[in-house]
Write a protein that holds these residues in place. Structure first.
Motif, short mmCIF file in Angstrom:
data_model
loop_
_atom_site.label_atom_id
_atom_site.label_comp_id
_atom_site.label_asym_id
_atom_site.label_seq_id
_atom_site.Cartn_x
_atom_site.Cartn_y
_atom_site.Cartn_z
N GLY A 245 0.63 -1.25 -0.01
CA GLY A 245 0.04 0.00 0.00
C GLY A 245 0.80 1.30 -0.13
O GLY A 245 0.33 2.42 -0.23
N VAL A 246 2.18 1.05 0.25
CA VAL A 246 2.88 2.30 0.27
C VAL A 246 3.19 2.76 -1.16
O VAL A 246 3.51 2.02 -2.15
N THR A 247 2.87 4.00 -1.28
CA THR A 247 3.34 4.42 -2.69
C THR A 247 4.33 5.46 -2.71
O THR A 247 5.00 5.70 -3.90
N SER B 296 0.63 6.61 1.22
CA SER B 296 0.35 5.33 0.89
C SER B 296 -1.25 5.46 0.39
O SER B 296 -2.08 6.58 0.60
N ILE C 238 -1.70 3.30 6.88
CA ILE C 238 -0.56 2.02 7.36
C ILE C 238 -0.41 2.28 8.82
O ILE C 238 -0.15 3.42 9.35
#
Length: 68
Positions: free
Chosen positions: A29-31, A46, A50
């Motif tokens: 999920g981390v962008t 994200s 998180i």
């Protein structure tokens, strides 16, 4: 989109920045990860929030300490 900022201690060089970035980027999920070496601030972007524990574990895996 969610953004959270943390403080990490123990980072002293570009290699430290790379290590923390690589570990945190592996979290689902981390962008994006932005590490500011002089302040020790790590900003995580994200898809959704998180859990702080996941960030803490990733930072510790890289060899550093999450202080906030």
């Amino acid at each position: 989109m969610s953004t959270a900022t943390y403080t990490v201690t123990g980072m002293t060089c570009g290699h430290c920045v790379s290590s923390v970035t690589e570990e945190v980027e592996q979290i689902a999920g981390v962008t994006g990860v932005d590490v500011d070496l002089p302040t020790g601030r790590v900003t995580v972007t994200s898809d959704a929030p998180i859990a702080d524990g996941l960030i803490k574990d990733a930072v510790e895996e890289a060899g550093y300490k999450l202080t906030s």
